[in-house]
Design an enzyme around this catalytic site. Structure first.
Site, PDB file in Angstrom:
ATOM      1  N   HIS A   1       1.082  -1.650   0.009  1.00 56.21           N
ATOM      2  CA  HIS A   1      -0.311   0.811   0.219  1.00 56.21           C
ATOM      3  C   HIS A   1       0.770   1.177   0.107  1.00 56.21           C
ATOM      4  O   HIS A   1       0.251   2.467  -0.334  1.00 56.21           O
ATOM      5  CB  HIS A   1      -0.819   0.226   1.075  1.00 56.21           C
ATOM      6  CG  HIS A   1      -0.345   0.309   3.061  1.00 56.21           C
ATOM      7  ND1 HIS A   1      -0.291  -0.618   3.610  1.00 56.21           N
ATOM      8  CD2 HIS A   1      -0.378   1.668   3.200  1.00 56.21           C
ATOM      9  CE1 HIS A   1       0.567   0.672   4.777  1.00 56.21           C
ATOM     10  NE2 HIS A   1      -0.087   1.052   4.018  1.00 56.21           N
TER      11      HIS A   1
ATOM     12  N   GLN B   1       0.050   5.844  11.399  1.00 58.90           N
ATOM     13  CA  GLN B   1       0.039   6.424  10.247  1.00 58.90           C
ATOM     14  C   GLN B   1       1.656   7.186   9.704  1.00 58.90           C
ATOM     15  O   GLN B   1       2.160   7.980  10.991  1.00 58.90           O
ATOM     16  CB  GLN B   1      -0.585   7.812   9.470  1.00 58.90           C
ATOM     17  CG  GLN B   1      -2.385   7.641   8.980  1.00 58.90           C
ATOM     18  CD  GLN B   1      -2.628   6.195   9.632  1.00 58.90           C
ATOM     19  OE1 GLN B   1      -2.349   6.350  11.120  1.00 58.90           O
ATOM     20  NE2 GLN B   1      -3.303   5.072   8.827  1.00 58.90           N
ATOM     21  N   GLY B   2       2.655   6.570   8.632  1.00 57.90           N
ATOM     22  CA  GLY B   2       3.637   7.054   8.641  1.00 57.90           C
ATOM     23  C   GLY B   2       4.842   5.539   8.805  1.00 57.90           C
ATOM     24  O   GLY B   2       6.258   5.335   8.599  1.00 57.90           O
ATOM     25  N   ASP B   3       3.774   4.560   9.601  1.00 58.60           N
ATOM     26  CA  ASP B   3       5.258   4.213  10.100  1.00 58.60           C
ATOM     27  C   ASP B   3       4.970   2.465   9.005  1.00 58.60           C
ATOM     28  O   ASP B   3       5.714   1.852   9.084  1.00 58.60           O
ATOM     29  CB  ASP B   3       4.273   3.079  11.382  1.00 58.60           C
ATOM     30  CG  ASP B   3       4.426   4.227  13.060  1.00 58.60           C
ATOM     31  OD1 ASP B   3       6.334   4.587  12.597  1.00 58.60           O
ATOM     32  OD2 ASP B   3       4.365   4.149  13.125  1.00 58.60           O
ATOM     33  N   SER B   4       3.994   2.848   8.302  1.00 61.65           N
ATOM     34  CA  SER B   4       3.662   1.915   7.252  1.00 61.65           C
ATOM     35  C   SER B   4       4.679   1.004   6.315  1.00 61.65           C
ATOM     36  O   SER B   4       6.280   1.855   6.209  1.00 61.65           O
ATOM     37  CB  SER B   4       3.048   2.412   6.261  1.00 61.65           C
ATOM     38  OG  SER B   4       1.510   1.894   6.341  1.00 61.65           O
TER      39      SER B   4
ATOM     40  N   ASP C   1      -0.024  -7.651   2.071  1.00 65.17           N
ATOM     41  CA  ASP C   1       0.679  -6.368   1.949  1.00 65.17           C
ATOM     42  C   ASP C   1       1.627  -6.430   1.805  1.00 65.17           C
ATOM     43  O   ASP C   1       2.407  -5.966   1.824  1.00 65.17           O
ATOM     44  CB  ASP C   1       0.323  -5.618   2.856  1.00 65.17           C
ATOM     45  CG  ASP C   1       0.127  -4.168   2.731  1.00 65.17           C
ATOM     46  OD1 ASP C   1       0.630  -3.878   1.959  1.00 65.17           O
ATOM     47  OD2 ASP C   1      -0.177  -3.179   3.667  1.00 65.17           O
TER      48      ASP C   1
HETATM   49  N1  ARG Z   1      -1.893   2.200   7.050  1.00 58.71           N
HETATM   50  C1  ARG Z   1      -0.566   2.935   8.012  1.00 58.71           C
HETATM   51  C2  ARG Z   1      -0.004   4.361   7.296  1.00 58.71           C
HETATM   52  O1  ARG Z   1       0.251   4.128   5.469  1.00 58.71           O
HETATM   53  C3  ARG Z   1      -0.333   2.381   8.626  1.00 58.71           C
HETATM   54  C4  ARG Z   1      -0.897   2.458  10.297  1.00 58.71           C
HETATM   55  C5  ARG Z   1      -0.528   0.938  11.688  1.00 58.71           C
HETATM   56  N2  ARG Z   1      -1.909   1.041  12.410  1.00 58.71           N
HETATM   57  C6  ARG Z   1      -2.077   0.990  13.364  1.00 58.71           C
HETATM   58  N3  ARG Z   1      -3.161   0.734  13.607  1.00 58.71           N
HETATM   59  N4  ARG Z   1      -1.353  -0.135  13.452  1.00 58.71           N
HETATM   60  O2  ARG Z   1       1.069   4.462   8.009  1.00 58.71           O
END
Ligand code: ARG
Length: 261
Positions: A66, A207-210, A109
């Protein structure tokens, strides 16, 4: 602190939200700390704009599918600070997304970035991390309660801002069965995913850790193993809404196929 918060909340309360039944308490942080000198984060790269990845081989970065909209021609590494002047820039040749990645289900993913030139591990501050092998799950290596660590430059609370220095937090693994409970993810967690976090929330990736790593560390050998890739969650650090990670042991077959092509 609480007083200030209450005052601010009162001050900003308009006629529109005055009707809200109760003051909604936003999780203040995702419970992490800045990465310390004892922690080896030299295998983590920033993909820029809100994603990270892990060096799994001299020519390969493992990240999340993603994150694809953020893939550019380079990633950077070699420092926990995003603004350090000595960050190493690694040129990307090509990206590969798992053929069974589903954006609606967030399953599989996984993405791989092939670097233009192999990393010189001797002369850079970079290293690679060992991945969980495909038997780790069946051999009991991913048991409920095992403490894992997630690291990254993600926001420190829902809708917060991104720190410039990498942070980390410990989260216990949660069985797929518990993650699939009605009040958790209600059956949406399949075998390409693993869950980690606390029932009461408070500690999580965000968000941002993805694309970044979820690792376990052997207490005796100190060896770190990559078991997950930050994928998604409902909000961040909410009760029962554990963080969901791509299951590296499960993705192994595809990963090996691509890197040994
Ligand atoms: N989709 C998020 C990103 O793009 C990562 C989110 C992880 N969320 C969580 N609740 N662990 O950075």
């Amino acid at each position: 602190m609480k007083m200030i918060f209450l005052m601010l909340a009162t001050l900003t309360m308009t006629s529109a939200n005055a009707a809200l039944p109760a003051l909604k308490v936003v999780p203040r942080i995702v419970g992490g700390v800045e990465v310390d000198a004892k922690t080896d984060a030299s295998f983590i790269v920033s993909i820029g704009g809100g994603c990270a990845g892990s060096i799994i081989d001299a020519k390969w970065i493992l990240t999340a599918a993603h994150c694809k909209p953020l893939f550019t021609r380079a990633v950077t590494g070699g420092s926990t600070s995003l603004y350090a002047s000595d960050r190493v820039k690694l040129k990307v040749l090509k990206s590969y997304v798992h053929p069974e990645y589903s954006s609606s289900k967030s399953s599989n993913d996984f993405a791989l970035l092939e670097l233009a030139t192999p990393i010189d591990f001797e002369n850079t501050k970079l290293s690679k991390i060992e991945m969980a092998d495909s038997n780790l799950e069946t051999s009991g290596g991913l048991e409920e309660g095992t403490v894992a660590t997630v690291l990254g430059w993600g926001v420190t609370r829902e809708n917060g801002s991104q720190p410039s220095v990498m942070r980390m937090v410990d989260v216990p693994l949660v069985s797929r069965e518990r993650a699939n409970a009605r009040e958790a993810y209600n059956g949406a967690i399949n075998e390409s995913m693993i869950a980690a976090g606390y029932d009461q929330g408070g500690k999580d990736s965000c968000q941002g850790d993805s694309g970044g790593p979820l690792i376990v560390k052997d207490e005796v050998s100190k060896k770190q193993t990559l078991i997950g890739v930050v994928s998604f969650g409902e909000g961040c650090a909410r009760a029962k809404k554990y963080g969901i990670y791509s299951n590296v042991a499960y993705g192994q077959e595809w990963i090996q196929k691509v890197i040994n092509k």
